[in-house]
Write an enzyme that holds these catalytic residues in place. Structure first.
Site, PDB file in Angstrom:
ATOM      1  N   VAL A 291       3.340   0.994   3.320  1.00  8.45           N
ATOM      2  CA  VAL A 291       3.262  -0.220   3.936  1.00  8.45           C
ATOM      3  C   VAL A 291       3.648  -1.171   3.139  1.00  8.45           C
ATOM      4  O   VAL A 291       3.559  -1.993   1.723  1.00  8.45           O
ATOM      5  CB  VAL A 291       1.477  -0.427   4.491  1.00  8.45           C
ATOM      6  CG1 VAL A 291       1.560  -1.530   4.776  1.00  8.45           C
ATOM      7  CG2 VAL A 291       1.211   1.293   5.199  1.00  8.45           C
TER       8      VAL A 291
ATOM      9  N   GLY B  56       0.318   5.691   0.259  1.00 11.92           N
ATOM     10  CA  GLY B  56      -0.355   7.431  -0.289  1.00 11.92           C
ATOM     11  C   GLY B  56       0.294   8.265  -0.093  1.00 11.92           C
ATOM     12  O   GLY B  56       1.840   8.140   0.398  1.00 11.92           O
ATOM     13  N   GLY B  57      -0.280   9.347   1.015  1.00 14.62           N
ATOM     14  CA  GLY B  57       1.119  10.251   0.891  1.00 14.62           C
ATOM     15  C   GLY B  57       1.718  10.614   2.375  1.00 14.62           C
ATOM     16  O   GLY B  57       2.414  10.399   2.520  1.00 14.62           O
ATOM     17  N   TYR B  58       1.188   9.529   3.249  1.00 17.22           N
ATOM     18  CA  TYR B  58       2.233   9.093   4.296  1.00 17.22           C
ATOM     19  C   TYR B  58       3.622   8.281   4.294  1.00 17.22           C
ATOM     20  O   TYR B  58       4.037   8.781   5.153  1.00 17.22           O
ATOM     21  CB  TYR B  58       1.605   9.041   5.377  1.00 17.22           C
ATOM     22  CG  TYR B  58       1.005   7.182   4.907  1.00 17.22           C
ATOM     23  CD1 TYR B  58       1.604   6.208   5.048  1.00 17.22           C
ATOM     24  CD2 TYR B  58      -0.617   7.065   4.190  1.00 17.22           C
ATOM     25  CE1 TYR B  58       1.041   5.224   4.451  1.00 17.22           C
ATOM     26  CE2 TYR B  58      -0.854   5.711   3.803  1.00 17.22           C
ATOM     27  CZ  TYR B  58       0.421   4.533   4.185  1.00 17.22           C
ATOM     28  OH  TYR B  58      -0.428   3.535   3.463  1.00 17.22           O
TER      29      TYR B  58
ATOM     30  N   LYS C 181       4.421   0.020   8.147  1.00 16.86           N
ATOM     31  CA  LYS C 181       3.552   1.340   7.363  1.00 16.86           C
ATOM     32  C   LYS C 181       4.930   1.852   7.471  1.00 16.86           C
ATOM     33  O   LYS C 181       5.470   2.392   9.107  1.00 16.86           O
ATOM     34  CB  LYS C 181       2.465   1.545   8.241  1.00 16.86           C
ATOM     35  CG  LYS C 181       2.636   3.428   7.855  1.00 16.86           C
ATOM     36  CD  LYS C 181       1.316   3.929   8.541  1.00 16.86           C
ATOM     37  CE  LYS C 181       0.848   5.408   9.523  1.00 16.86           C
ATOM     38  NZ  LYS C 181       0.429   5.222  10.119  1.00 16.86           N
TER      39      LYS C 181
ATOM     40  N   GLY D 217       0.925  -1.041  -0.138  1.00 17.42           N
ATOM     41  CA  GLY D 217      -0.017  -0.170   0.139  1.00 17.42           C
ATOM     42  C   GLY D 217       0.923   1.236   0.207  1.00 17.42           C
ATOM     43  O   GLY D 217       2.215   1.170  -0.073  1.00 17.42           O
TER      44      GLY D 217
ATOM     45  N   ASP E  40     -10.436   9.839  13.577  1.00 18.70           N
ATOM     46  CA  ASP E  40     -10.177   9.319  11.953  1.00 18.70           C
ATOM     47  C   ASP E  40     -10.974   7.781  12.005  1.00 18.70           C
ATOM     48  O   ASP E  40     -10.953   7.608  10.834  1.00 18.70           O
ATOM     49  CB  ASP E  40      -8.896   9.775  11.799  1.00 18.70           C
ATOM     50  CG  ASP E  40      -8.708   9.717  10.071  1.00 18.70           C
ATOM     51  OD1 ASP E  40      -9.912  10.595   9.677  1.00 18.70           O
ATOM     52  OD2 ASP E  40      -7.819   9.942   9.858  1.00 18.70           O
TER      53      ASP E  40
END
Ligand SMILES: *[C@@H]1O[C@H](CO)[C@@H](O)[C@H](O)[C@H]1NC(C)=O
Ligand SMILES: *[C@@H]1O[C@H](CO)[C@@H](O)[C@H](O)[C@H]1NC(C)=O
Ligand SMILES: *[C@@H]1O[C@H](CO)[C@@H](O)[C@H](O)[C@H]1NC(C)=O
Ligand SMILES: *[C@@H]1O[C@H](CO)[C@@H](O)[C@H](O)[C@H]1NC(C)=O
Ligand SMILES: *[C@@H]1O[C@H](CO)[C@@H](O)[C@H](O)[C@H]1NC(C)=O
Ligand SMILES: *[C@@H]1O[C@H](CO)[C@@H](O)[C@H](O)[C@H]1NC(C)=O
Length: 930
Positions: free
Chosen positions: A649, A644-646, A663, A642, A759
């Site tokens: 993973v 994403g912006g962060y 992560k 995975g 969240d």
């Protein structure tokens, strides 16, 4: 079927983008002043509260305007001096508004916080004001493709943080300023990586002072100017250089021998000058892909023997350079060689390309030489050889040979559709690569120095298109697909392509979509694969904007707060995300190791306060980076599950064989040290079968990694979107709902102290083998201490669409804010729609459609078909009612999570399902009974 364990973590730091609803009055009057000089203003620029009403292209932090980014919006007019009043402004990007003309006001120099000044492809003219040198925080300055004239302001040399400097394609004249005594100059820009000054009218010599060994330049681009004199030997001191373009000037003298020291240079373009002396020996430039020394006045020489030693060479252009003698066969055995252009020289003898030539070799152009024979090789038929105007083509037997005829130019190319048949579209729509008709965002991409030469090999354009698509996806832009077409070389030898970006929702983009895509391209956030070299993008005006939700202008506290939140989401998510990630990432890069240590949440900054900052770690262990590297095969791509912006993973395997999800925060991701520590502490404190458990963590060498249990079925979001291949029928959805509700109820009612998650959303609900739902991602969670009496006043954080409007308005966080998000999640479970899709807010949609007198409450039209329409959807109405109670405007009217759990259990029983199936020792279930 990509199994994403921790789904895209689009945590938007809402507090940073909206804060108070009302705009600072000084900022409001400044923006009003600016807009007075603009025509074609955006439809939602109405009212008196740009921040609270989320005007498109305007971003705020705590009621101050911090970004103005309406790119490609067709704005016309000029930029007034009012800009100077926006004292908190950090990003100004007005790119691709060709109608913005006149000069840049000197008040721009008042913007002490400005980090990005990006005005690509507008119509600005006049001098670039000297005051630009006051922008001490400026990191990115792109004024390319305008009509600026006059001198380059020497004060640019004051911008010590500048990373990117692009003034190309203007009418700038005069010489290149360097410092002297009291005056600054470009030689002072020791940290700048990009000097893009091509396509201007710069004259004079290149000062030798301009370059020094302390610089970090990667790209030095001065093509198509009127520079004279010789190339200074100081250029050879800038060891970091990768791209050097001085082509199309009037440079003379010999090429300095120490350029050979620049071992990282990949593109060296010195063509079309008046360089003299011997051809330089560049054998040391072992990384060289593209060498162009054409059209100079070098001494006559035999074909240089060092050229075949350049093992990375793809493109060799030595047109009209007085090269003579016989071409060595060994030249064609350079493994990567694609094209050789040696027109207008004195090469003679036999052309022999041998048998072991590169299989990428596409073109050998030897027009106008003295070659009298051509030894054709077997398997060389795909190579285009051009020998026109050589003795060999004057022989009678040569008549009709393909190498003696002018090649046909290629027909136009376009990246192919993705295994589908292009749709026939009406009006001005175009069939996307996924064969859907829509209005693409288009423009011209231009590459100054690609390392490949032939335009025939479409693989390059496919690579480019997919790399763009990956980039757009990683910023969660609403892009369906990308196509590239009509590659050609323009008069300055730039490779030009037409780019079309297709919308993923509906048939057109909204303004935020265009803005965000425009920014990714204007700010160079998107980096093409290296072989393409530097690029610029000039967008066409987009005129097909989708209808957007009208923000009520009378009062933002009107009855339907949901609409405002909806519009806000559309308005801010992407931009603030991009902006924040970007600004933060960049600062992060610049920080020294010292700063890294300071941001380590486990380093106690106060020596008198002993263990207070050490996380409470029960069960979670600390891993070393070395260990985690081993478990993930050095974070190999194959283990990536995975991103994403962060960050990313990875799947990892512990020595025990247990699978884990790791992560790895990208340097500069949104999750700061405090949130990282927060998540570790909370997760190691709470244990419940409906909460993802933390196995361990690692904080080392500035990296933040969290190790979780591995959940093979990915996030709820993936299942709902059909990505994971699991079909969620009604019974399964109820099971997911009860699991998530129980996890959350545990946090609210059994954890001590209670925890507010803050969240809750479908990407944070993960599914195990048996589709048990687990709540994940505690980065934003807040424990509720004794003192807090039911609410915490805090900066608003969360994710647009799921965010409780009451919390947003009052900044008071309560457990009911999670209940609100859970209600949105329930609606998402029913419809498989994102909370805000195409400017439509799901809560509002359901409220409007819902009719209790009708079957399924009249919601058939928006139910997810995969839910099993036509089968029994027993209990669905009760589920809808529960969801709508969760999203009541006032927190007091919403049920508690305990009540939600109980009602879902009742619904399951009503639907003939066992809510306690598989729950042998879950005390929470036992507490409740049936
Ligand atoms: C540039 O920096 C010099 C000192 O290095 C300073 O005297 C001058 O005022 C600065 N100019 C501008 C426009 O900021
Ligand atoms: C650069 O080249 C010169 C000769 O051209 C040589 O004397 C010098 O040692 C080289 N410098 C480096 C850093 O390689
Ligand atoms: C090629 O030209 C050179 C002079 O430039 C001459 O000395 C040589 O003999 C020629 N070779 C052939 C094969 O014609
Ligand atoms: C096209 O370029 C790719 C990437 O460099 C290369 O792998 C491939 O062999 C090339 N194809 C042809 C037909 O030359
Ligand atoms: C299609 O484009 C042309 C010119 O670009 C324009 O004149 C026309 O109005 C457009 N048609 C529609 C339906 O948008
Ligand atoms: C702008 O682009 C650069 C890369 O050139 C990137 O590092 C930076 O984060 C971007 N800035 C923003 C605000 O997105």
């Amino acid at each position: 079927m990509g199994v994403q364990v921790l789904a895209i973590l689009l945590v938007v730091l809402l507090g940073d983008s909206i804060g108070d609803a009302a705009t600072n009055p000084y900022d409001f009057s400044a923006i009003t002043g600016l807009m007075n000089d603009w025509q074609n203003k955006l439809p939602n620029w109405v009212g008196t509260d740009p921040c609270g009403d989320a005007w498109d292209g305007i971003g705020c932090t705590n009621s101050r305007i911090t970004s103005i980014t309406p790119s490609s919006m067709g704005l016309t007019g000029s930029l007034s001096g009012d800009i100077g009043q926006l004292s908190e402004l950090q990003i100004l990007d007005l790119s691709y508004n060709k109608g913005l003309t006149r000069s840049l006001p000197k008040q721009i120099g008042n913007l002490m916080k400005l980090t990005h000044l990006i005005l690509v492809g507008c119509g600005f003219s006049g001098q670039i004001p000297d005051s630009i040198g006051s922008l001490q925080n400026l990191v990115h300055l792109s004024l390319n493709s305008n009509r600026f004239s006059g001198l380059i302001p020497p004060t640019i040399g004051n911008l010590s943080r500048l990373y990117w400097l692009d003034l190309a394609d203007n009418h700038l004249s005069g010489s290149i300023p360097v410092s002297n005594g009291s005056n600054p100059g470009l030689d002072m820009l020791l940290h700048t990586k990009h000097f893009h000054f091509g396509q201007n009218q710069l004259s004079g010599t290149i000062p030798s002072q301009l370059f020094s060994s302390g610089m970090h330049l990667i790209r030095v681009i001065f093509d198509k100017n009127q520079l004279t004199g010789s190339i200074p030997s100081t250029l050879g001191l800038v060891q970091s250089l990768e791209v050097v373009c001085f082509d199309r000037n009037s440079l003379s003298g010999a090429v300095p021998g120490n350029l050979n020291n620049l071992t990282s240079v990949q593109e060296l373009l010195l063509s079309n000058n008046r360089l003299t002396g011997p051809l330089p020996n560049l054998a040391g430039m072992s990384a060289l892909n593209c060498l162009d020394l054409s059209n100079n006045s070098f001494d006559a020489t035999d074909f240089p023997s060092w050229i075949p030693t350049l093992q990375s060479l793809t493109t060799l252009e030595l047109e009209r350079t007085q090269v003579r003698g016989v071409l060595p066969v060994i030249l064609f055995s350079i493994f990567s060689l694609q094209s050789v252009v040696l027109k207008n020289n004195q090469l003679n003898g036999t052309l022999d390309i041998g048998t072991s030539h590169s299989n990428q070799l596409k073109l050998i152009d030897l027009q106008t030489n003295f070659i009298d024979d051509f030894k054709q090789s077997t398997g060389g038929s795909s190579i285009e050889v051009i020998l026109i105007d050589n003795p060999v083509c004057r022989k009678t037997e040569a008549a009709g040979q393909s190498f003696c005829t002018i090649p046909q130019s290629n027909t136009s190319y376009s990246t192919p559709p993705n295994n589908c048949i292009p749709a026939v579209c009406n009006s001005n729509q175009t069939s996307s690569p996924n064969c859907k008709c829509s209005y693409p965002y288009t423009g011209t991409l231009a590459f100054g120095a690609p390392s490949f030469s032939g335009l025939e090999n479409s693989t390059y354009f496919e690579i480019l298109a997919s790399s763009m698509m990956i980039s757009f996806q990683s910023y969660q832009l609403p892009v369906d697909s990308v196509s590239l077409s009509d590659p050609c070389k323009d008069s300055s030898d730039y490779l030009e392509l037409i780019l079309a970006v297709f919308p993923s929702e509906g048939v057109s983009f909204n303004r935020i979509g265009i803005d965000s895509i425009g920014f990714v391209l204007s700010n160079q956030t998107y980096e093409p694969p290296k072989l393409f070299g530097p690029f610029y993008f000039i967008a066409d005006q987009y005129t097909y904007f989708a209808a957007e939700v009208q923000v009520p202008t009378t009062s933002k506290k009107s009855s339907n707060i949901g609409v405002i939140v909806g519009a806000l989401a559309g308005g801010f998510v992407l931009l603030s995300l991009l902006a924040l990630v970007g600004v933060y990432a960049f600062r992060q890069k610049k920080r020294t190791e010292k700063a890294t240590v300071q941001s380590n949440p486990f380093v106690n900054s106060d020596p008198n306060k002993s263990s207070g900052d050490i996380p409470q770690l029960k069960g979670a262990r600390r891993f070393s980076l070395e260990e985690l590297k081993k478990y993930t095969n050095n974070f190999s791509e194959a283990n990536e599950i995975g991103s994403g912006g962060y960050g990313k993973v990875y799947r990892g395997t512990l020595p025990t064989g247990t699978l884990v999800a790791i992560k790895r925060a990208q340097q500069g991701s949104m999750q700061g040290g405090i949130e990282f520590k927060n998540e570790i502490e909370l997760l190691s404190r709470v244990h419940h079968k409906n909460l993802v458990s933390l196995v361990g963590f690692c904080f080392e060498q500035g990296e933040q990694l969290l190790v979780y249990e591995f959940l093979p079925n990915g996030s709820l979001k993936e299942s709902l979107s059909g990505k994971s291949g699991i079909r969620l029928d009604w019974a399964r959805r109820l099971k997911v709902a009860i699991g998530a509700a129980r996890g959350l109820a545990y946090l609210h009612e059994l954890a001590n102290p209670p925890i507010i998650h803050r969240d809750i959303k479908s990407t944070n609900i993960l599914l195990d083998d048996h589709l048990n739902a687990k709540v994940a991602d505690f980065g934003l969670s807040k424990p509720m201490g004794e003192r807090e009496r039911g609410h915490v006043t805090t900066q608003v954080k969360g994710t647009m669409g799921y965010l409780d409007p009451e919390y947003y308005m009052t900044q008071q966080l309560t457990k009911k804010s999670d209940v609100y998000s859970f209600g949105v999640l329930m609606l998402e479970l029913l419809t498989a729609r994102r909370p805000i899709e195409w400017g439509r807010y799901i809560v509002r949609e359901v409220r409007v459609l819902m009719n209790k007198d009708k079957d399924l409450y009249n919601l058939q039209g928006i139910l997810d078909p995969a839910i099993g329409m036509g089968t029994s959807l027993k209990g669905l109405e009760r589920f809808v009612e529960l969801a709508m109670r969760c999203v009541e405007e006032s927190g007091a009217d919403r049920p508690t999570m305990g009540e939600v759990v109980k009602e879902i259990e009742n619904i399951m029983v009503f639907a003939g399902l066992n809510p306690f199936e598989g729950r042998i020792s879950d005390h929470f279930g036992q507490l409740r009974g049936v």
